[in-house]
Design an enzyme around this catalytic site. Structure first.
Site, PDB file in Angstrom:
ATOM      1  N   LYS A   1       0.840  -1.199   0.000  1.00  0.00           N
ATOM      2  CA  LYS A   1       0.000   0.000   0.000  1.00  0.00           C
ATOM      3  C   LYS A   1       0.876   1.251   0.000  1.00  0.00           C
ATOM      4  CE  LYS A   1      -3.532   2.358   2.678  1.00  0.00           C
ATOM      5  NZ  LYS A   1      -4.454   2.337   3.820  1.00  0.00           N
TER       6      LYS A   1
ATOM      7  N   GLU B   1      10.536  -4.755   4.416  1.00  0.00           N
ATOM      8  CA  GLU B   1      10.612  -6.162   4.005  1.00  0.00           C
ATOM      9  C   GLU B   1      10.305  -6.300   2.520  1.00  0.00           C
ATOM     10  OE1 GLU B   1       9.031  -4.955   6.591  1.00  0.00           O
ATOM     11  OE2 GLU B   1       9.187  -6.272   8.343  1.00  0.00           O
TER      12      GLU B   1
ATOM     13  N   GLY C   1      -4.844  -1.834   5.093  1.00  0.00           N
ATOM     14  CA  GLY C   1      -3.997  -2.937   4.607  1.00  0.00           C
ATOM     15  C   GLY C   1      -4.618  -4.300   4.856  1.00  0.00           C
ATOM     16  N   ARG C   2      -5.101  -4.521   6.093  1.00  0.00           N
ATOM     17  CA  ARG C   2      -5.622  -5.858   6.421  1.00  0.00           C
ATOM     18  C   ARG C   2      -7.008  -6.108   5.845  1.00  0.00           C
ATOM     19  NH1 ARG C   2      -4.602  -2.638  10.529  1.00  0.00           N
ATOM     20  NH2 ARG C   2      -6.229  -1.875  11.915  1.00  0.00           N
TER      21      ARG C   2
ATOM     22  N   GLU D   1      -4.505  -6.840  14.948  1.00  0.00           N
ATOM     23  CA  GLU D   1      -4.008  -5.518  14.548  1.00  0.00           C
ATOM     24  C   GLU D   1      -5.142  -4.493  14.626  1.00  0.00           C
ATOM     25  OE1 GLU D   1      -0.488  -4.588  11.598  1.00  0.00           O
ATOM     26  OE2 GLU D   1      -2.325  -4.568  10.419  1.00  0.00           O
TER      27      GLU D   1
ATOM     28  N   HIS E   1      -4.798 -33.673  17.984  1.00  0.00           N
ATOM     29  CA  HIS E   1      -3.687 -34.507  18.456  1.00  0.00           C
ATOM     30  C   HIS E   1      -2.540 -33.641  18.965  1.00  0.00           C
ATOM     31  CE1 HIS E   1      -5.617 -38.102  16.902  1.00  0.00           C
ATOM     32  NE2 HIS E   1      -6.081 -37.289  15.967  1.00  0.00           N
TER      33      HIS E   1
ATOM     34  N   LYS F   1       9.603  -0.697  14.212  1.00  0.00           N
ATOM     35  CA  LYS F   1      10.165  -0.290  12.908  1.00  0.00           C
ATOM     36  C   LYS F   1      11.215   0.791  13.120  1.00  0.00           C
ATOM     37  CE  LYS F   1       5.981  -0.830  10.065  1.00  0.00           C
ATOM     38  NZ  LYS F   1       5.038  -0.126   9.224  1.00  0.00           N
TER      39      LYS F   1
HETATM   40  O1  F6P Z   1       3.399  -2.833   9.701  1.00  0.00           O
HETATM   41  C1  F6P Z   1       2.039  -3.099   9.635  1.00  0.00           C
HETATM   42  C2  F6P Z   1       1.495  -2.804   8.281  1.00  0.00           C
HETATM   43  O2  F6P Z   1       1.372  -1.449   8.109  1.00  0.00           O
HETATM   44  C3  F6P Z   1       0.173  -3.515   8.068  1.00  0.00           C
HETATM   45  O3  F6P Z   1      -0.897  -2.836   8.591  1.00  0.00           O
HETATM   46  C4  F6P Z   1       0.154  -3.639   6.595  1.00  0.00           C
HETATM   47  O4  F6P Z   1      -0.798  -4.573   6.178  1.00  0.00           O
HETATM   48  C5  F6P Z   1       1.581  -4.060   6.327  1.00  0.00           C
HETATM   49  O5  F6P Z   1       2.326  -3.318   7.253  1.00  0.00           O
HETATM   50  C6  F6P Z   1       2.086  -3.854   4.932  1.00  0.00           C
HETATM   51  O6  F6P Z   1       2.040  -2.522   4.544  1.00  0.00           O
HETATM   52  P1  F6P Z   1       2.214  -2.110   3.041  1.00  0.00           P
HETATM   53  O7  F6P Z   1       1.129  -2.728   2.253  1.00  0.00           O
HETATM   54  O8  F6P Z   1       2.175  -0.621   3.022  1.00  0.00           O
HETATM   55  O9  F6P Z   1       3.567  -2.627   2.575  1.00  0.00           O
END
Ligand code: F6P
Length: 547
Positions: free
Chosen positions: A206, A212, A267-268, A353, A384, A512
């Site tokens: 987003k 990452e 995002g979620r 979240e 199990h 972060k």
């Molecule tokens: O660090 C949390 C977060 O902001 C989530 O809410 C989001 O889904 C994820 O990181 C990824 O964010 P982006 O889509 O901006 O890379």
């Protein structure tokens, strides 16, 4: 808004809880043959049974009263009306618009968002058809066989879970893989054996600033350019999904290869937007649209059904009943369906979240528990492993069981056995096994006297352990859409009643920031004085051992 504890319904619920506490579900069923009829309901192709919960009609009446006192209906209507209910980020919350198949106008600041949504969907449809039909060619002219989605959190968990769940619908499409972790192991192991000439990367972020995702995207790009021998290959092998055009362009992805979405998509909650592109690539656009349609049906149900008949409302209020009055610290979600194996991981982000918050809308620290820890794994595997604790442990673990009537793999007896286990578990958790029953069993086995008495307490099952059961005919795109939307709205219901903002996530920021400070020190090979002794000690150990 007044604090939750001063609400009359909340106070009444606290008193009512002490009346419910001593009641056993076994007795509630014994005295009421119609309990299932009253406490179950079908909507959008999902049957929800909440009769195995520690509730009476009075409990539900008080919970609905609480929801009304907290203006749940008002908050719900404000969300659907495009108001900026995510006030800490000054954003509307409109994932429901993304799947608004009725196309009725949805306005933000007087502007209908539907034309833009439909335009992106049309571009997704065109692109998906070209990739799946082999018309979209890689740099060397080969059609795409593998798609690698690079994203994390909401840009990974939703599409990853749906692509896994809809695997039976994947024929004719490329294989779709997901990479999220900054640990290069995931990227390296995913790329092993992939043919760069036939691989398409979807960079999903987003913000397009997530460490990452950008780290993985850069490495994937280097992998591709090195193997295909030209920077020009990037245009045929990289597409982006983002709200940030500038950052996408700066990364070197052609804006023509970018699918946009909007700041008002959390995002979620974004799998319904272009973040769902890997879903469409995996199963085709028609099935992606069926997923949207299923979610839309649940939206309409949530928007229009009276609270007393509203599945997300009931599911949400039951969650609150256990979190706040029984103080149950966790909630298990147990899909009796291997295709839903990633559902618990997706739900963890969606619930924790969203509602893992400690201040209310006015910034006051709340004195009631908010989101429980959500966890789970597919049945029957869990039986199990951790079910022992749910049956006989000291903690109350309410659980949702999810199953289908028909399998996509109707082999022999498998599905009947799966279902029998699912139903048996909820029955066992509800009934338990009484002392008299255990005694009879042990006597029948020939035990008596001290030997029997010694074993007896270990074989007792207290029961009275609450569960919800959700059944659907088959896990189709439409039903899956409805199921996901059910849980999304459950989260909304709880956030509204708790009076918290379910749509920001400031809690992820501090880590972060600190990683941003530690990382360059690790490059320089020193741990600065500013860190506490533990962090410095760990950094120094790492620096000595990193090789
Ligand atoms: O660090 C949390 C977060 O902001 C989530 O809410 C989001 O889904 C994820 O990181 C990824 O964010 P982006 O889509 O901006 O890379």
């Amino acid at each position: 808004m007044t604090p939750l504890e001063s609400s009359p319904a909340w106070k009444a619920l606290a008193r009512h809880h002490s009346e419910i506490e001593p009641l056993h579900l076994r007795d509630l069923f014994a005295t009421d043959p119609h309990r299932f009829d009253r406490f179950s309901r079908e909507a959008c192709g999902l049957l929800m049974d909440w009769s195995k919960h520690r509730i009476t009609d009075r409990t539900l009446a008080l919970l609905f009263e609480l929801a009304r006192e907290r203006d749940l209906e008002g908050w719900r209507d404000r969300m659907f009306a495009g108001e900026r209910i995510n006030w800490t980020e000054n954003r509307a919350v409109l994932h429901v618009a993304l799947r608004n198949r009725s196309n009725r106008p949805i306005l933000i600041d007087g502007q209908d968002v539907m034309p833009e949504i439909n335009a992106v969907l049309a571009r997704m449809a065109d692109f998906t058809a070209r990739v799946r039909g082999g018309e979209w060619k890689g740099y060397t002219g080969r059609p795409i066989r593998d798609v690698v989605n690079i994203g994390i959190g909401g840009s990974d968990l939703g599409p990853r879970m749906v692509v896994r769940a809809l695997r039976p619908y994947g024929e004719g499409g490329p294989r779709v893989h997901f990479v999220a972790n900054v640990d290069a192991t995931e990227l390296a192991e995913t790329l092993e054996g992939l043919d760069p000439e036939a691989t398409l990367f979807v960079i999903a972020s987003k913000t397009f600033t997530t460490l990452e995702t950008l780290t993985n995207a850069r490495s994937a790009r280097a992998w591709l350019v090195e193997r295909l021998g030209s920077e020009a290959a990037v245009a045929r092998h990289f597409v982006a999904v983002s709200t940030n055009r500038e950052a996408v362009a700066a990364f070197g992805i052609d804006i023509d290869n970018m699918f946009g979405f909007w700041e008002w998509v959390g995002g979620r909650f974004s799998l319904w937007s272009a973040i769902g592109l890997p879903i469409a690539l995996a199963v085709g656009m028609e099935r992606f649209e069926a997923l949207l349609a299923g979610a839309h049906a649940m939206d309409e149900h949530f928007r229009t059904a009276p609270l007393e008949e509203n599945l997300p409302v009931i599911l949400g209020l039951l969650g609150l009943w256990y979190a706040d009055f029984f103080r149950a610290p966790t909630w298990a979600v147990l899909p009796y369906d291997q295709s839903l194996e990633l559902f618990p991981a997706w739900l963890q982000q969606t619930e924790m979240e969203s509602n893992g918050k400690r201040v209310d809308r006015a910034g006051r620290i709340v004195s009631w528990p908010t989101s429980p820890v959500v966890w789970g794994a597919p049945g029957t595997n869990g039986q199990h492993a951790f079910f022992q604790l749910i049956h006989q442990g000291t903690q109350l673990v309410p659980a949702d069981f999810i199953a289908t009537a028909r399998s996509h793999h109707p082999w022999g007896d498998h599905h009947r056995l799966l279902l029998a286990n699912c139903l048996a578990q909820t029955e066992a958790l509800m009934r338990g096994k009484s002392e008299a029953e255990v005694r009879r069993e042990l006597e029948a086995e020939g035990l008596s006297g001290e030997a029997l008495e010694r074993l007896l307490p270990h074989k007792l099952f207290p029961g009275n352990r609450p569960t919800t059961t959700l059944l659907m005919e088959q896990l189709t795109p439409e039903r899956l859409g409805a199921l996901i939307a059910l849980y999304e709205h459950k989260v909304f219901v709880q956030g509204a009643v708790w009076g918290i903002n379910s749509f920001d996530q400031w809690g992820v920021e501090l880590g972060k920031q600190l990683a941003g400070a530690i990382s360059p020190e690790l490059v320089e090979g020193r741990a600065s004085e500013g860190h506490d002794a533990s962090t410095r000690g760990l950094m120094e150990w790492y620096l000595r051992h990193r090789g």
